[in-house]
Design an enzyme around this catalytic site. Sequence first.
Site: not given
Length: 343
Positions: A56, A116
């Site tokens: 991110y 993830h």
Amino acid sequence: MSLPKTFPLRAAGGKTIQIPSVGYGTWASGENSWAKDAVVTALKAGYRHLDCAWMYGVDEAVGQAIKESGVPREEIFITTKASFWPHFGHPDSVDLCLDKVLANMQLEYVDLYLAHWPCVWKPASREALQKAHSAHDSTPSDKGIASLEDGKPNVDWEHSAANLAKQKGKKGSFVPTWKAMQECVKKGKAKAVGLSNFSITEIEELLPHEDDVPISCNQVEVHPWLPQSEIVAFGHKHGIVTTCYSPFAGQMEGGVRRLEEAKVVELAKKNGMDGGQLLQSWAVQRGTVPLGKSATPARIKSNLDIRKLSEEDMEVLDGLAVPNGEGRTVNFTEAWGVPLFTV
């Protein structure tokens, strides 16, 4: 009526820790100044659960926000992931990714560390991973990503989930990476570990390998248009908490936000809520953890103010589901050329 503020989360050694039932998402937060201000606002509004990931590009901003907020670290539940583009997915690299997160956030540990994706990509090199950074304007090369000539990922099928590798005529197993995740708990860098974007089949591959460090969580896209009822029920059965990204479901065709659908507006007004509150309340009432995100202080605050809905209203929201996964906000299978989200 009130809804639970926390849910029990399985941790190592048969222990249980508490995960706040509403989290604040930091995905797509853009520049660090935006992320820092938003996270400070969220913490001061009462959030105690931050959902992050190395990719991110906001780890430094989140770390700064925690310090600026004045909220003690031990009162904040921090989730991170190894990593959005899964080139840190090799068993030798998950520890490196977590080290980067801890250094950037200036933390000694995270509360929950997630794999993830069930697929793994090959990095450019070990040296590239060591130098990799994830600023919002960084290139794939900056991130240490290796791509094929057509721009598709160079997939490491050997370390991807068996379910995915099999569909490509390959042999793979996510077990070695899962065991590396477990080692992060044993080293004290994470209190618990889990998964993100894993199907039931892909979770089942890992269940025999929980040992002393269980699968604590699976994070997937969940909202009334994509309720993921089967995988949520599977999680409840196996003591795996489901956390929900994109709880507001994004936009419909034509650019209209799903939050603005007539039924949502009607139910929100009936309950004295806005749309975000309504959808977050629906998620928590199902025993899941929504991870809503907003940059608007008033919305940040209201999204945390969840309340119990009537069974009738829950049924109306359940009835918004669309068939065949068409409610998904992003088709990663199409974007990546990898058969994700398959059973």
